[in-house]
Design an enzyme around this catalytic site. Structure first.
Site, PDB file in Angstrom:
ATOM      1  N   GLU A  46      -4.700 -10.691  -7.766  1.00 18.06           N
ATOM      2  CA  GLU A  46      -3.471 -11.066  -7.052  1.00 18.06           C
ATOM      3  C   GLU A  46      -2.590 -11.968  -7.929  1.00 18.06           C
ATOM      4  O   GLU A  46      -1.369 -11.834  -7.953  1.00 18.06           O
ATOM      5  CB  GLU A  46      -3.852 -11.808  -5.760  1.00 18.06           C
ATOM      6  N   GLU A  63       4.491  11.398   5.750  1.00 12.95           N
ATOM      7  CA  GLU A  63       4.633  11.830   4.359  1.00 12.95           C
ATOM      8  C   GLU A  63       4.606  13.359   4.230  1.00 12.95           C
ATOM      9  O   GLU A  63       3.939  13.918   3.365  1.00 12.95           O
ATOM     10  CB  GLU A  63       3.554  11.184   3.484  1.00 12.95           C
ATOM     11  N   GLU A  65      -7.399  12.898  -4.499  1.00 10.66           N
ATOM     12  CA  GLU A  65      -6.176  12.095  -4.416  1.00 10.66           C
ATOM     13  C   GLU A  65      -6.560  10.618  -4.507  1.00 10.66           C
ATOM     14  O   GLU A  65      -7.434  10.144  -3.781  1.00 10.66           O
ATOM     15  CB  GLU A  65      -5.444  12.392  -3.096  1.00 10.66           C
ATOM     16  N   ASP A  98       0.998  -0.668   3.124  1.00 12.73           N
ATOM     17  CA  ASP A  98       0.181   0.351   2.474  1.00 12.73           C
ATOM     18  C   ASP A  98      -0.853  -0.223   1.513  1.00 12.73           C
ATOM     19  O   ASP A  98      -0.638  -0.198   0.295  1.00 12.73           O
ATOM     20  CB  ASP A  98       1.106   1.331   1.724  1.00 12.73           C
ATOM     21  N   GLU A 139      -6.568   2.094  -5.351  1.00  9.69           N
ATOM     22  CA  GLU A 139      -5.241   2.615  -5.686  1.00  9.69           C
ATOM     23  C   GLU A 139      -4.286   1.505  -6.142  1.00  9.69           C
ATOM     24  O   GLU A 139      -3.617   1.635  -7.159  1.00  9.69           O
ATOM     25  CB  GLU A 139      -4.648   3.343  -4.467  1.00  9.69           C
ATOM     26  N   GLU A 190      -8.466   0.811   8.948  1.00  3.38           N
ATOM     27  CA  GLU A 190      -8.703   1.588   7.724  1.00  3.38           C
ATOM     28  C   GLU A 190      -8.524   0.692   6.501  1.00  3.38           C
ATOM     29  O   GLU A 190      -7.465   0.087   6.308  1.00  3.38           O
ATOM     30  CB  GLU A 190      -7.719   2.764   7.691  1.00  3.38           C
TER      31      GLU A 190
END
Ligand code: GCW
Length: 704
Positions: free
Chosen positions: A536, A309, A183, A388, A416, A410
């Site tokens: 960015e 989720e 994933e 996220d 991603e 984390e």
């Protein structure tokens, strides 16, 4: 001479696996043989015993076999050496180690992972109190190259600031119909699993463990936090596969943890409930966990994504997250294990019409009130930002809100939301900013202090891994630097991320094997140092986040999430853009911070520019602290970002012929894609805001 005491290099030569010409070689990342040249040409004495000491011995022996040095292990006579790697407390120390210890530098405990690097006359001495410390000391010597052997170098003590430095693999055992084998993986398949079974490529896993140990990582999960049926079985029927991985990683000081499903007592145990307060459920977890420790005595513990989720959790039974986490903590406690309980909990069925619900608030709203209720072996694992893993977010307010709970932060090494390893985006500077952030205001304790905890009793640092079975491990060869930087910053969050990048370059492109090392180093710095800020610039502006294609999160999709259930909106209209999260007129999220930041974030005048649209909805002509207007800033940064990427590509081209052609080609291909994609981002974002606002670019550049 005692055969056991003098390591026979002739024999060890066979450790080097012969190359199969048909099999593309796996890239050595930051441990190419050449990085061991300085060490390998020395006379080295290894003192001590144990599994990790054997690893040290193996490393040193291989280096010496290649570069002409010599190795002794626990010799019973005096030998002239250049380097001593010695475990204190393992019998009588060799002369130079005694001398080094006598010089006073060796006072005080070095802990289970620390080491001391010092000198006794011309001899370099590494001392440790535990085998893992010796291994980390060895890799430090490798990193320093010749500098480690400079007798005038003052003694250095190293101990990790964070006890837990963990990577989470979001690898699936069975290929998921949407998410695939890994994933959010952008580096091919999994090194652990393939098509429903264990790959059993233990040599590759061993190599991985070696790389991780050299970066400082000491824990790993081997399966996705979204736990489907096949993956759930790792806890029971397929425990053998986990034990096999643990056996391979153990010599590198890496403990294996498992992601488990909260519904395991039902899915695996056939119970009718997973209620954390049910005695049968508690019994099932206790017994299952005991079995795990029978097979893997140093098993690390569980990682859990619950009520998030769609994953099952305690809410089903009217229980809260403390009840859920404590259930697993109690099962693990007798064996010394910990549960990493994730705080990534929010409503993923939000109505976009509802302006009062704010996803950013969710983790704090769910967890802050539970502070003090978690068992001592629960670590609450909090994503660095409240939403996220975005390119820019404020630091999560949960970090300051739970003084009586062990917290881990984390990070996301897998890119991603930061270019999916097709874009160069060196994340060290971003993580460093997060780790240095002082949640109670400037001068106060930092995020790194919080996760270190008092006397090392904190939760540590965790990151989602970016590795796979790709030849370069990380798809984009330069994304290896992110993995390396994560380990190093977890070991010492105060390190300068650019200095860490420099270490990585020296190891990965060793000067002794590079045509023009100064050019290579300068060029890589020019390309990578500021690449996160470049990314960015050409993506979502001023902290507003997302604007990605919902299908896979790659490339621009300005309104991709605007009318969805996911709670990530930008609210752009003809007058302005951004999310009002103030207390005065918005969702009140700003009020979740301690007073200093709550005030700073509360008004557009005091809010830092880079977070303005995260906290406020402002008109396009709002003047930023930089002096530019919001709309002009959007145009300027998007044009500049693409120019910077084009410059990266030109710079990279100057390295053609200077480095490994395979690395050169892979990066060159990806830079073509980065230029294309950045241009697409620029044009979509600029056009979108031009059409919404009707305000032309002051500099008259082409907007579509
Ligand atoms: O960022 C999101 C990802 C999901 C992931 C989730 C999480 C594992 O898009 O793929 O699920 O975060 O962190 O749990």
């Amino acid at each position: 001479m005692n055969a056991e005491e003098w390591v026979d290099l002739e024999q060890l030569m066979f450790v080097e696996e012969p190359l199969d010409p048909d099999e593309p070689r796996v890239h050595p990342a930051w441990l190419p043989p050449e990085a061991f040249r300085t060490l390998g040409a020395r006379r080295v004495l290894v003192h001590g015993d144990g599994l990790l000491v054997d690893t040290v011995l193996d490393e040193v022996s291989r280096a010496c076999a290649r570069y002409g040095g010599r190795v002794w292990h626990n010799p019973s006579w005096d030998v002239d050496v250049d380097l001593v790697l010695a475990l204190r407390g393992a019998g009588e120390l060799p002369g130079p180690a005694v001398e080094a210890a006598r010089a006073g530098a060796g006072d005080g405990t070095l802990g289970t992972e620390g080491f001391l690097l010092t000198h006794a006359g011309p001899v370099t001495v590494v001392l440790a109190d535990a085998p893992a410390g010796l291994l980390y000391g060895l890799f430090h010597v490798v990193r320093l190259c010749a500098a480690a052997f400079d007798p005038t170098r003052p003694p250095e003590r190293h101990r990790p600031a964070l006890r837990r430095r963990m990577l989470n693999h979001w690898d699936n055992v069975a290929v998921h119909p949407v998410m695939g084998q890994v994933e959010r993986g952008y580096s091919g398949g999994s090194i652990f699993w393939q098509d429903g079974r264990s790959r059993r490529d233990l040599a590759r896993i061993r190599e991985y463990g070696r790389l991780l140990a050299a970066s400082g990582v000491n824990a790993i999960t081997v399966n996705n936090v979204n736990v489907a049926r096949t993956e759930a079985l790792l806890l029971t029927d397929r425990l053998g596969d986990v034990a096999e991985i643990a056996d391979v990683l153990r010599p590198y000081g890496i403990r294996v943890h498992l992601s488990v499903t909260f519904a395991a007592p039902m899915v695996l145990g056939g119970l009718s409930t997973a209620d954390p307060l049910d005695e049968k459920v508690r019994g099932w977890w206790a017994e299952t966990t005991r079995n795990v420790y029978d097979r893997v005595p140093d098993f690390g513990g569980y990682v859990v994504k619950a009520d998030s989720e769609g994953q099952p959790g305690p809410f089903t039974y009217g229980r809260d997250h403390a009840d859920g986490a404590n259930l697993l903590a109690d099962a693990l406690a007798p064996h010394g294990g910990v549960v990493h309980w994730r705080a990534f909990v929010y409503n993923h069925h939000q109505d976009w019409r509802d302006r009062s619900t704010d996803r950013a608030r969710a983790a704090y709203d769910h967890f802050a009130a539970l502070d003090g209720r978690f068992r001592i072996n629960v670590i609450l694992q909090v994503k660095y930002g409240p939403v996220d893993f975005q390119t820019r977010e404020p630091v999560s307010p949960v970090i300051a809100a739970m003084p009586a709970t062990r917290l881990a932060v984390e990070l996301q090494v897998t890119q991603e939301y930061t270019g999916q390893q097709r874009h160069i985006c060196h994340l060290g500077p971003w993580w460093s900013e997060v780790l240095r952030f002082a949640p109670w205001g400037p001068g106060g304790r930092s995020v790194a202090d919080v996760v270190a905890g008092a006397a090392g009793a904190g939760g540590g640092l965790v990151a989602v891994a970016n590795t796979g079975d790709d030849r370069f491990w990380t798809g984009h060869p330069l994304a290896q630097a992110n993995l390396y930087s994560f380990g190093r910053l977890a070991w010492n969050p105060e390190l300068d991320p650019t200095a860490v990048l420099d270490e990585w370059m020296t190891l990965t492109f060793p000067p002794s094997a590079t045509a023009d090392p100064a050019l290579v180093r300068r060029t890589l710095h020019e390309i990578m140092d500021d690449s996160w800020r470049t990314y960015e610039r050409y993506t979502a502006p001023l902290g507003v986040g997302f604007m990605v294609n919902p299908d896979g999160h790659y490339g621009p999709g300005v309104d991709g999430y605007e009318y969805s259930r996911w709670g990530t909106y930008h609210f752009a209209d003809r007058d302005g853009v951004g999310v009002d999260r103030s207390r005065a007129s918005g969702t009140g999220f700003a009020g979740q911070y301690p007073p200093y930041w709550a005030e700073v974030y509360e008004t557009p005048e005091t809010c830092p520019d880079e977070l303005l649209l995260f906290f406020h909805h402002v008109p396009y002509r709002h003047v930023l602290r930089s002096g530019s207007t919001v709309i002009q800033h959007i145009y300027d940064t998007h044009f500049a970002g693409v120019e910077e990427v084009a410059a990266m590509r030109r710079r990279w081209q100057t390295l053609n012929g200077m480095i490994d052609p395979a690395v050169y080609e892979r990066v060159a291909e990806r830079l073509d894609e980065q230029v294309r994609s950045a241009t697409e981002w620029r044009d979509q974002i600029n056009t979108y805001f031009f059409r919404k606002s009707g305000v032309p670019d002051e500099r008259g550049r082409r907007i579509h």
